[in-house]
Write a protein that holds these residues in place. Structure first.
Motif, PDB file in Angstrom:
ATOM      1  N   UNK A  23       0.831  -1.202   0.000  1.00  0.00           N
ATOM      2  CA  UNK A  23       0.000   0.000   0.000  1.00  0.00           C
ATOM      3  C   UNK A  23       0.871   1.260   0.000  1.00  0.00           C
ATOM      4  N   UNK A  24       2.044   1.175   0.623  1.00  0.00           N
ATOM      5  CA  UNK A  24       2.940   2.330   0.771  1.00  0.00           C
ATOM      6  C   UNK A  24       3.328   3.009  -0.547  1.00  0.00           C
ATOM      7  N   UNK A  74       1.760   6.038   4.574  1.00  0.00           N
ATOM      8  CA  UNK A  74       1.064   5.224   5.567  1.00  0.00           C
ATOM      9  C   UNK A  74       1.772   5.257   6.911  1.00  0.00           C
ATOM     10  N   UNK A  75       0.978   4.982   7.919  1.00  0.00           N
ATOM     11  CA  UNK A  75       1.465   4.734   9.270  1.00  0.00           C
ATOM     12  C   UNK A  75       0.898   3.378   9.669  1.00  0.00           C
ATOM     13  N   UNK A  76       1.552   2.723  10.607  1.00  0.00           N
ATOM     14  CA  UNK A  76       1.020   1.459  11.111  1.00  0.00           C
ATOM     15  C   UNK A  76       0.719   1.583  12.600  1.00  0.00           C
ATOM     16  N   UNK A  77      -0.315   0.865  13.011  1.00  0.00           N
ATOM     17  CA  UNK A  77      -0.745   0.809  14.401  1.00  0.00           C
ATOM     18  C   UNK A  77      -1.255  -0.599  14.664  1.00  0.00           C
ATOM     19  N   UNK A 123       9.522  -3.657   8.374  1.00  0.00           N
ATOM     20  CA  UNK A 123       8.745  -4.577   7.549  1.00  0.00           C
ATOM     21  C   UNK A 123       7.699  -3.854   6.719  1.00  0.00           C
ATOM     22  N   UNK A 124       7.125  -2.799   7.260  1.00  0.00           N
ATOM     23  CA  UNK A 124       5.952  -2.172   6.652  1.00  0.00           C
ATOM     24  C   UNK A 124       6.241  -1.062   5.648  1.00  0.00           C
ATOM     25  N   UNK A 125       7.440  -0.526   5.613  1.00  0.00           N
ATOM     26  CA  UNK A 125       7.762   0.638   4.775  1.00  0.00           C
ATOM     27  C   UNK A 125       6.913   1.846   5.149  1.00  0.00           C
ATOM     28  N   UNK A 126       6.520   1.935   6.404  1.00  0.00           N
ATOM     29  CA  UNK A 126       5.647   3.012   6.864  1.00  0.00           C
ATOM     30  C   UNK A 126       6.400   4.318   7.041  1.00  0.00           C
TER      31      UNK A 126
END
Length: 181
Positions: free
Chosen positions: A108-109, A114-117, A131-134
């Motif tokens: 999605x990034x 994006x941010x992750x929570x 891991x998330x590229x946030x």
């Protein structure tokens, strides 16, 4: 904003008028929408908006299907950033300590900041962020005392230090947000 934390107001299913009044009265830097407000309201708010998008904790469909589902639900031009958070079956709106598969965020990034929570703690923030590229991370229950009654200052310091460590060794530029219950 250089050198100071950003002040973020977290709202859930409040009116546009209420959100704008609070943002102006208390001097918020950002508005986070965590309810069923939709994306159209983002354009009418007086501050940049972080819009939450739920990711199921237990994904029954394939990863590519959930990514497409999220992308189909995000409306370009409204929110400045998308907060990917864990959706749980019992209807809670966050703060459950459950995480989702952070690799979903990497798909999605490329399309949205994006941010992750969801389920973030001092122990896993490095893995989640790398891991998330946030662009950033959001934490709440992961830095609370054992009984969940308040934030634990040592956990908050540890979380920030570890998040900053990831950020300083990567291309990520993010903020850490802390919500109180």
């Amino acid at each position: 904003y250089q050198g100071r934390p950003l002040f973020v107001g977290v709202f859930m299913d409040q009116s546009e008028e209420f959100i704008n009044n609070v943002a102006q009265q208390v001097g918020l830097d950002l508005i986070q929408l965590h309810g069923n407000e939709g994306y159209d309201i983002c354009k009418r708010l007086c501050r940049p908006v972080i819009r939450s998008q739920s990711i199921p904790a237990e994904i029954s469909q394939s990863g590519s299907n959930i990514v497409q589902h999220v992308l189909d639900n995000i409306k370009p031009g409204g929110a400045s950033c998308i907060l990917l958070d864990t959706k749980v079956a019992h209807g809670e709106s966050g703060g459950t300590g459950q995480s989702f598969d952070w690799t979903i965020a990497t798909s999605i990034a490329p399309f949205f900041p994006i941010m992750v929570a969801g389920g973030l703690t001092p122990e896993n923030v490095n893995e989640a962020w790398s891991t998330s590229s946030a662009w950033g991370v959001d934490v709440s229950s992961g830095v609370e005392t054992e009984d969940g009654s308040t934030k634990d200052a040592d956990k908050v310091r540890s979380f920030i230090a570890r998040a900053k460590g990831v950020r300083s060794t990567s291309k990520l530029r993010g903020v850490c947000l802390f919500r109180s219950r």
